[in-house]
Each structure stands twice: as structure tokens, then as C-alpha cells.
Design an enzyme around this catalytic site. Structure first.
Site, PDB file in Angstrom:
ATOM      1  N   CYS A  21       0.837  -1.212   0.000  1.00 29.26           N
ATOM      2  CA  CYS A  21       0.000   0.000   0.000  1.00 29.26           C
ATOM      3  C   CYS A  21       0.867   1.255   0.000  1.00 29.26           C
ATOM      4  O   CYS A  21       1.498   1.566  -0.981  1.00 29.26           O
ATOM      5  CB  CYS A  21      -0.974  -0.048   1.171  1.00 29.26           C
ATOM      6  N   HIS A  64      -3.474  -5.401   0.463  1.00 32.52           N
ATOM      7  CA  HIS A  64      -3.261  -5.941   1.805  1.00 32.52           C
ATOM      8  C   HIS A  64      -3.186  -7.470   1.788  1.00 32.52           C
ATOM      9  O   HIS A  64      -4.214  -8.141   1.864  1.00 32.52           O
ATOM     10  CB  HIS A  64      -4.411  -5.528   2.727  1.00 32.52           C
ATOM     11  N   GLU A 109      -2.272  -9.302   4.203  1.00 32.53           N
ATOM     12  CA  GLU A 109      -2.674  -9.842   5.524  1.00 32.53           C
ATOM     13  C   GLU A 109      -4.178 -10.084   5.581  1.00 32.53           C
ATOM     14  O   GLU A 109      -4.651 -10.883   6.376  1.00 32.53           O
ATOM     15  CB  GLU A 109      -2.224  -8.897   6.648  1.00 32.53           C
TER      16      GLU A 109
END
Length: 393
Positions: free
Chosen positions: A267, A360, A362
């Protein structure tokens, strides 16, 4: 229904003068920020506690919000960072075995002003056509002023372009996330320095689960301070604000690239790598926010459904490997692209150990299609260490 339990009126005022009338949700008062929409149908708590949403008013496109309540385990940071919250149908009461309270009460306790009962589909269509824009939520007594007064307050706030926010949301003191705390047995495989520009809690956990010790560092950490940790790799997190303001972090990354230390960014960290390589960044019309964004990995042709939250992007050529504008870093290629609008979603350096993505991996909340990127970084650190060992012989 008696007046005693009727919610107060609330107004959402956009900078072009369009106004939506609804009911107060959460705290009462005034919330100013950039109005953006997110398309996730789940994960509202993770969204609200994502530091990347600092100074933004989140419009949820999913109509029903708050039905699973809130709980301490799903927080991605220490607080709600969103400046305000816009929903259509707020749940009257939570119903979930993990719930520890209602979203309405959590918003109120943290002073987050929201509005419910508005047509979020119409708001989203408006933002898609006109772009993300300055806005304000006004509820209770604050909503009693004239439309001209409310609009003037909306217009007086700063634009997201030019805002330097990473230092505001970053951790103030460094801390360490140990693999042993997340199920890893044995000694850590690697140690990394992770610059917190607005990091989500799940990110260092994903590293730790794979045997990586993570030193989470404040956004103001210098190259010398981070290098003193002798990290096997450097990671830059997601975060809010305009990457054009992040000169300190760009210098930080360039120093590690010059030192040959493996780099991984997500990001904001992708935008910082882009700037470190000499590319520019620009503001997207309305950004990518949600947990259903399609991205193609150009090296494999595989399509990933990804979790995203960004309003800026890297301006890099899409066609083939090209020489980085900062020539000492060699060749670079755009590794991932958005299938919605062809925006750069990843960079891969071909002559130095560095790569990044604009989403992202995660995935809290969201799909796990991109989890392999943590393993890719571990493989990059391993290959770099092996090469250095061979050179030293």
C-alpha cells in the site's frame, strides 16, 4: 416511539453542496474528512480500526452494518481512526457469539460521529461520478445551522492531497512481535525492520506465524537506527496521506536499497518504493477500497481477489521492464495490475532485492489469495543471505 428514544437528526454535506439527511449514529457532533466508499460486505470493525482511514468519512456500500457487534480481538489498531461513518441500515442489536458490545456504543465511546438511514447507493454513485471529496457529518445541535454554514465548514478543511499523516498514526515507541507468540516453534528464521506508517496488527502476525521476528518502528525512525538492528529485510506498511509528502521515508528506503537489504512494501509502502525508484504518484479519482478488488499477477497470469484501501497510486510504465528513473537501482517492472482500471498494483525490481504491492496480503478482513507474498519475501531474504554467504567465501 417516544421522542426520548428517537435518534437525533444528522446531515451528510458534500463539498459540491449535495446533502443527505439521516439519523445520528454513534457520537453526536461534527466530523470532517474526505468522503470515500468501501465495498466490503464484512469486516467493518477491521475497516474502522485501519489507520489508513485517518481523516476519512467511510461510506459502507453494504446496506446492513453492525449486526455482529464488536470485540477486542478484531481490532487492527488501538482505536478507530476513521473520522466519521456513513451507513444505510444500522443493526438495532448485535447478534454473534463473539460480540462484546454494539458498534453504535463503540462509535459513541470513541467520539466517532456517524449517520445512518441514508441512501449509501446514491452516495456511492455520486462519489464514483464526481470523485472522492471533502465532506462533513453534522448531528444533534451541530446540524441545526444553515446549509450555507455547514458547507462553508466542509470547504474550509484541508484536502487529502498534500497531507502528511503517517507520523500521526504511527506507533510512538518501537516494539517486537515474536514468532513464538504466534505458534512458531524454534528459533526465528529472519528478523525484519517494519516501518509503521499505519500498520495493521495482522501484518506482523502473518510474518511471525512464518518464523519472522518483526521490529515495528515509528515512522520517524532513521536509516541508522533501523540498520543498527541488523535486519535481514525491511518492510514498509500501509498508511494514510499523500505519498508526495513522505520524503523522509523515501530517503529511508533508498538507503536500504543502496545497502542491498531485501525490501517489501504494501500500500503506502508500494508508493514509497515507487518514489524511491524515481517514479511519481498521483491521486485516484475515488480510490480502491474493499475486500473484493481483482488484481492480476503478471508473472503467473493468476487473478487474485484482494483487500485494498488506497487513494493514491504509482505512475510507472506498464509495458515490460524499464530502467528506473533513479538509474542505480536498475530495471523495474509492474508486477501486478488492477483488472478494474489498469492501475499499478505492484512493482518488482529485477536487479536489486525489492518488491511491493498496492494491497493488503494480511487480509484482515478479506480473502487470502495474496498470502503467498509473505512467503515470497521470506524466499527473497533467504536467497539474498545465501548469495552473501557465497560471496564471502
Amino acid at each position: 416511539m417516544s421522542d426520548a428514544i428517537m435518534p437525533a437528526q444528522a446531515l451528510l454535506v458534500l463539498e459540491d453542496g449535495r446533502t443527505f439527511r439521516g439519523a445520528s449514529y454513534g457520537a453526536q457532533g461534527t466530523a470532517l474528512g474526505e468522503a470515500v466508499f468501501t465495498t466490503g460486505m464484512t469486516g467493518y470493525q477491521e475497516t474502522l480500526t485501519d489507520p489508513s482511514y485517518a481523516r476519512q468519512l467511510i461510506v459502507q456500500t453494504a446496506p446492513h452494518i453492525g449486526n455482529t457487534g464488536v470485540n477486542a480481538a478484531d481490532n487492527e489498531s488501538s482505536r478507530i481512526w476513521a473520522a466519521g461513518y456513513v451507513v444505510r441500515d444500522a443493526a438495532r442489536r448485535p447478534s454473534n457469539w463473539r460480540s462484546e458490545g454494539s458498534l453504535d456504543d463503540e462509535l459513541s465511546s470513541q467520539g466517532v460521529v456517524g449517520i445512518s438511514g441514508v441512501d449509501t447507493r446514491a452516495i456511492t454513485r455520486h462519489l464514483r461520478e464526481r470523485g472522492a471529496m471533502k465532506a462533513g457529518i453534522f448531528s444533534g445541535a451541530d446540524a441545526d445551522r444553515t446549509p450555507a454554514e455547514l458547507l462553508a465548514e466542509v470547504l474550509a478543511q484541508p484536502s487529502m492531497e498534500g497531507l502528511q499523516l503517517a507520523e500521526e498514526v504511527s506507533v510512538k515507541e518501537a516494539y517486537v512481535v515474536e514468532p513464538s507468540a504466534h505458534g512458531w516453534e524454534g528459533e526465528p528464521l529472519f528478523s525484519i525492520a517494519a516501518l509503521d506508517l499505519g500498520i495493521k496488527a495482522m501484518t506482523p502476525q502473518r510474518f511471525a506465524e512464518r518464523g519472522v521476528r518483526v521490529h515495528v518502528l515509528p515512522a520517524t525512525t532513521t536509516f541508522e537506527e533501523a540498520a543498527a538492528l541488523n535486519p535481514d529485510g525491511v518492510f514498509l506498511s500501509n498508511g494514510p496521506g499523500d505519498p508526495a509528502t513522505a520524503n523522509r521515508q523515501v530517503g529511508f528506503v533508498r538507503s536500504f536499497l543502496d545497502a542491498g537489504v531485501p525490501y517489501f512494501g504494501i500500500c503506502f509502502g508500494n508508493q514509497i518504493l515507487g518514489r524511491a525508484l524515481g517514479y511519481g504518484t498521483y491521486k485516484l479519482r475515488y480510490g480502491h477500497r474493499g475486500i473484493n478488488q481483482p488484481v492480476m499477477d503478471r508473472s503467473t497470469g493468476k487473478v487474485e481477489i484482494t483487500s485494498q484501501n488506497h487513494g493514491f497510486a504509482v505512475d510507472a510504465p506498464l509495458d515490460g521492464p524499464t530502467q528506473a528513473p533513479e538509474e542505480r537501482f536498475g530495471r523495474v517492472e509492474v508486477s501486478h495490475i488492477s483488472l478494474n482500471d489498469q492501475v499499478v498494483e505492484g512493482l518488482s525490481c529485477l536487479d536489486i532485492p525489492a518488491f511491493s504491492v498496492q494491497y493488503h496480503p494480511e487480509a484482515a478482513a478479506g480473502p487470502h489469495d495474496a498470502a503467498y507474498l509473505f512467503d515470497r519475501f521470506i524466499a527473497l531474504m533467504s536467497a539474498t543471505k545465501n548469495a552473501q554467504t557465497e560471496e564471502s567465501k
